[in-house]
Design a protein around this motif. Structure first.
Motif, PDB file in Angstrom:
ATOM      1  N   THR A 193      15.616  16.421 -27.402  1.00  9.97           N
ATOM      2  CA  THR A 193      14.135  16.597 -27.484  1.00  9.97           C
ATOM      3  C   THR A 193      13.806  18.008 -27.512  1.00  9.97           C
ATOM      4  O   THR A 193      13.707  18.744 -26.432  1.00  9.97           O
ATOM      5  N   PRO A 194      13.289  18.448 -28.635  1.00 13.04           N
ATOM      6  CA  PRO A 194      13.220  19.910 -28.495  1.00 13.04           C
ATOM      7  C   PRO A 194      11.515  20.169 -28.039  1.00 13.04           C
ATOM      8  O   PRO A 194      10.913  19.093 -28.231  1.00 13.04           O
ATOM      9  N   LEU A 195      11.474  20.997 -27.252  1.00 18.17           N
ATOM     10  CA  LEU A 195      10.318  21.384 -26.612  1.00 18.17           C
ATOM     11  C   LEU A 195       9.456  22.598 -27.491  1.00 18.17           C
ATOM     12  O   LEU A 195       8.100  22.562 -27.310  1.00 18.17           O
ATOM     13  N   LEU A 196      10.138  23.344 -28.061  1.00 21.31           N
ATOM     14  CA  LEU A 196       9.287  24.215 -28.744  1.00 21.31           C
ATOM     15  C   LEU A 196       9.936  24.267 -30.254  1.00 21.31           C
ATOM     16  O   LEU A 196      11.171  23.872 -30.651  1.00 21.31           O
ATOM     17  N   GLU A 197       9.214  24.564 -31.129  1.00 20.30           N
ATOM     18  CA  GLU A 197       9.592  24.594 -32.469  1.00 20.30           C
ATOM     19  C   GLU A 197      10.156  25.882 -32.949  1.00 20.30           C
ATOM     20  O   GLU A 197      11.159  25.789 -33.806  1.00 20.30           O
ATOM     21  N   ALA A 228      14.347  23.137 -24.734  1.00 23.30           N
ATOM     22  CA  ALA A 228      14.735  21.397 -25.177  1.00 23.30           C
ATOM     23  C   ALA A 228      14.907  20.419 -23.936  1.00 23.30           C
ATOM     24  O   ALA A 228      15.249  21.065 -22.847  1.00 23.30           O
ATOM     25  N   LEU A 229      15.059  19.403 -24.065  1.00 21.52           N
ATOM     26  CA  LEU A 229      15.373  18.232 -22.940  1.00 21.52           C
ATOM     27  C   LEU A 229      16.743  17.774 -23.515  1.00 21.52           C
ATOM     28  O   LEU A 229      16.559  17.104 -24.646  1.00 21.52           O
ATOM     29  N   VAL A 230      17.618  17.415 -22.863  1.00 20.43           N
ATOM     30  CA  VAL A 230      18.858  16.978 -23.035  1.00 20.43           C
ATOM     31  C   VAL A 230      19.272  15.910 -22.125  1.00 20.43           C
ATOM     32  O   VAL A 230      19.200  16.017 -20.948  1.00 20.43           O
TER      33      VAL A 230
END
Length: 141
Positions: free
Chosen positions: A119-123, A136-138
């Motif tokens: 889940t990306p946290l920053l574009e 990102a959250l992995v």
């Protein structure tokens, strides 16, 4: 002439066996055994499953020998333990029967690949981002 005055008796009231998940169809896992003190057809025994459970669809029992064989896909993640009720019934008139339990402990196998979700946290990640910045959250399960 013998009358049917004895019911069958299992050699054990409870049978236990360990079976690996994904055991191939057609594999014998255990045999149950009962005897009857009567004579002739009054002592002849037929085995069957007793009860209406989904687990019965995973196995088949030989009505003459009491041999239990895999006939479906055993999956630890669905059932880690399975209980079957087996009936031994003589061929007397009227027939007499008895029951036993077969407890199957399903052994887990390493048959599931890991699932990775990111889940990306920053574009956009800037080149001068500080070390330790969460990008990102992995999740692995």
């Amino acid at each position: 002439m013998d009358i049917n005055d004895n019911k069958p008796i299992f050699s054990k009231p409870l049978y236990k066996v360990k079976v690996k998940e994904n055991t191939p169809i057609g594999t014998k896992i255990i045999s149950v055994s009962a005897s009857d003190l009567d004579e002739g057809v009054n002592s002849e025994i037929q085995y069957s499953f007793h009860g209406n459970t989904d687990e019965i669809n995973l196995f088949i029992i030989n009505s003459n020998s009491g041999e239990i064989v895999v006939q479906g896909q055993i999956d630890y993640e669905e059932d880690s333990a399975i209980e079957l009720r087996v009936q031994a019934r003589d061929k007397g008139s009227p027939p007499k029967s008895t029951h036993c339990k077969v407890l199957i402990d399903v052994v887990d196998e390493n048959d599931n690949v890991p699932v990775i979700v990111t889940t990306p946290l920053l574009e956009i990640v800037k080149e001068d981002s500080k070390p330790g910045t969460a990008v990102a959250l992995v999740t692995v399960f």
